[in-house]
Design a protein around this motif. Structure first.
Motif, short mmCIF file in Angstrom:
data_model
loop_
_atom_site.label_atom_id
_atom_site.label_comp_id
_atom_site.label_asym_id
_atom_site.label_seq_id
_atom_site.Cartn_x
_atom_site.Cartn_y
_atom_site.Cartn_z
N GLY A 75 17.03 33.73 33.86
CA GLY A 75 16.20 32.60 34.29
C GLY A 75 14.98 33.05 35.07
N ARG A 76 14.61 34.32 34.93
CA ARG A 76 13.49 34.86 35.71
C ARG A 76 12.61 35.72 34.82
NH1 ARG A 76 16.79 37.88 39.98
NH2 ARG A 76 14.81 38.79 40.57
N LYS A 77 11.38 35.90 35.28
CA LYS A 77 10.47 36.77 34.54
C LYS A 77 10.87 38.23 34.75
CE LYS A 77 7.08 36.67 38.23
NZ LYS A 77 5.79 36.13 38.65
N GLY A 78 10.35 39.06 33.87
CA GLY A 78 10.53 40.49 33.97
C GLY A 78 9.18 41.17 33.84
N LEU A 79 9.16 42.45 34.09
CA LEU A 79 7.95 43.23 33.92
C LEU A 79 8.19 44.17 32.75
CD1 LEU A 79 5.52 44.23 36.47
CD2 LEU A 79 6.32 46.13 35.08
N TYR A 80 7.30 44.11 31.75
CA TYR A 80 7.43 44.95 30.58
C TYR A 80 6.30 45.97 30.56
CZ TYR A 80 8.33 46.74 26.00
OH TYR A 80 8.64 47.60 24.98
N LEU A 81 6.68 47.22 30.54
CA LEU A 81 5.74 48.34 30.48
C LEU A 81 5.43 48.64 29.03
CD1 LEU A 81 4.21 50.78 31.67
CD2 LEU A 81 6.41 52.00 31.73
N GLU A 82 4.20 48.36 28.61
CA GLU A 82 3.79 48.61 27.22
C GLU A 82 3.43 50.07 27.02
OE1 GLU A 82 2.89 48.06 23.25
OE2 GLU A 82 3.95 46.72 24.61
N ARG A 101 7.03 54.08 40.21
CA ARG A 101 7.33 53.50 41.53
C ARG A 101 6.40 52.33 41.84
NH1 ARG A 101 8.74 59.00 44.60
NH2 ARG A 101 10.97 58.90 44.21
N HIS A 102 5.13 52.49 41.50
CA HIS A 102 4.16 51.42 41.74
C HIS A 102 4.56 50.17 40.95
CE1 HIS A 102 0.21 49.89 42.96
NE2 HIS A 102 0.19 49.32 41.76
N LEU A 103 4.91 50.35 39.68
CA LEU A 103 5.29 49.20 38.86
C LEU A 103 6.61 48.59 39.33
CD1 LEU A 103 4.28 50.37 35.29
CD2 LEU A 103 3.02 48.93 36.87
N ALA A 104 7.55 49.41 39.75
CA ALA A 104 8.79 48.88 40.30
C ALA A 104 8.49 48.03 41.54
CB ALA A 104 9.76 50.02 40.64
N GLY A 105 7.55 48.49 42.35
CA GLY A 105 7.15 47.71 43.52
C GLY A 105 6.55 46.37 43.15
N ILE A 106 5.74 46.36 42.10
CA ILE A 106 5.16 45.10 41.61
C ILE A 106 6.28 44.19 41.13
CG2 ILE A 106 3.78 44.05 39.77
CD1 ILE A 106 1.88 46.48 39.99
N ALA A 107 7.23 44.74 40.37
CA ALA A 107 8.34 43.94 39.85
C ALA A 107 9.14 43.31 40.99
CB ALA A 107 9.24 44.78 38.95
N VAL A 108 9.43 44.08 42.01
CA VAL A 108 10.19 43.55 43.15
C VAL A 108 9.37 42.50 43.89
CG1 VAL A 108 11.16 44.18 45.40
CG2 VAL A 108 11.65 45.59 43.40
N ALA A 109 8.10 42.78 44.14
CA ALA A 109 7.24 41.84 44.87
C ALA A 109 7.08 40.52 44.11
CB ALA A 109 5.88 42.46 45.14
N ARG A 110 7.12 40.57 42.80
CA ARG A 110 6.95 39.36 41.97
C ARG A 110 8.28 38.73 41.58
NH1 ARG A 110 1.95 41.14 37.93
NH2 ARG A 110 0.50 41.68 39.60
N ASP A 111 9.35 39.19 42.17
CA ASP A 111 10.69 38.65 41.94
C ASP A 111 11.11 38.75 40.47
OD1 ASP A 111 13.12 37.58 42.85
OD2 ASP A 111 12.49 35.55 42.29
N CYS A 112 10.80 39.86 39.84
CA CYS A 112 11.22 40.09 38.46
C CYS A 112 12.68 40.51 38.43
CB CYS A 112 10.36 41.18 37.81
SG CYS A 112 8.62 40.73 37.63
N ALA A 113 13.40 40.03 37.45
CA ALA A 113 14.81 40.40 37.30
C ALA A 113 14.96 41.78 36.67
CB ALA A 113 15.53 39.36 36.45
N ARG A 114 13.95 42.17 35.88
CA ARG A 114 14.05 43.43 35.13
C ARG A 114 12.70 44.11 35.04
NH1 ARG A 114 17.00 40.59 30.00
NH2 ARG A 114 19.09 40.42 30.89
N PHE A 115 12.76 45.41 34.83
CA PHE A 115 11.60 46.23 34.53
C PHE A 115 12.01 47.04 33.30
CE2 PHE A 115 9.20 50.22 36.27
CZ PHE A 115 8.22 50.09 35.29
N GLU A 116 11.37 46.77 32.18
CA GLU A 116 11.81 47.35 30.91
C GLU A 116 10.66 47.99 30.16
OE1 GLU A 116 15.33 44.50 29.37
OE2 GLU A 116 13.34 43.56 29.34
N TRP A 117 11.02 48.90 29.24
CA TRP A 117 10.05 49.52 28.35
C TRP A 117 10.81 50.17 27.21
CZ3 TRP A 117 11.32 51.15 33.22
CH2 TRP A 117 11.91 52.40 33.34
#
Length: 156
Positions: A75-82, A101-117
């Motif tokens: 039920g949450r957005k995620g961050l997808y690394l293209e 690490r920078h992208l993981a920080g963005i994912a956490v700050a934006r309340d993303c449930a996942r960081f995937e690629w």
């Protein structure tokens, strides 16, 4: 020391160069159809994706391009690394780690449930690096794609 910052319009030619270098590394040197105008519009006018630049010793040493997706299960957005790319000279110097690490920080700050690629299955060095960062492989899943004539045909 590596510094990661948001990309600006002035970075578009560098991003395009990195995309072409990445395509060559991935054994698809003629696959890039994007040009600078397309990337600039997508990143800064349409906001279809975002990019960050990693600098080492004052020089661009890599980049990452990413966007948000959504998981119905969480039920949450995620961050997808293209794309993640580090120049040949900068590899092994912490640039890739700094970008992740920078992208993981963005994912956490934006309340993303996942960081995937995705990663090519033959790129053992990248897979080892991602496992070292704590990533897990999604065995049992394969990427599916429609493009070109097949996409147009399905669309009717």
């Amino acid at each position: 020391m590596t510094h990661v910052r948001p990309a600006t319009r002035g970075d578009v030619s560098t991003i395009l160069r990195f995309v072409k270098e990445l395509a060559a590394f991935e054994r698809e040197p003629d696959a890039v159809k994007a040009d600078a105008a397309m990337l600039e519009a997508a990143l800064f006018d349409e906001h279809a994706a975002e990019a960050v630049i990693a600098e080492s010793d004052g020089e661009a040493a890599g980049f990452a391009l990413f966007f948000h997706n959504f998981s119905t299960w969480t039920g949450r957005k995620g961050l997808y690394l293209e794309d993640l790319y580090v120049t040949q000279d900068a590899r092994g110097k912490g640039v890739g780690t700094a970008l992740l690490r920078h992208l993981a920080g963005i994912a956490v700050a934006r309340d993303c449930a996942r960081f995937e690629w995705s990663v090519l299955d033959w790129n053992a060095d990248a897979i080892r690096f991602y496992r070292k960062m704590g990533a897990e492989g999604m065995d049992g899943w394969t990427v599916q794609r429609l493009s070109g004539a097949e996409l147009t045909r399905l669309a009717g």
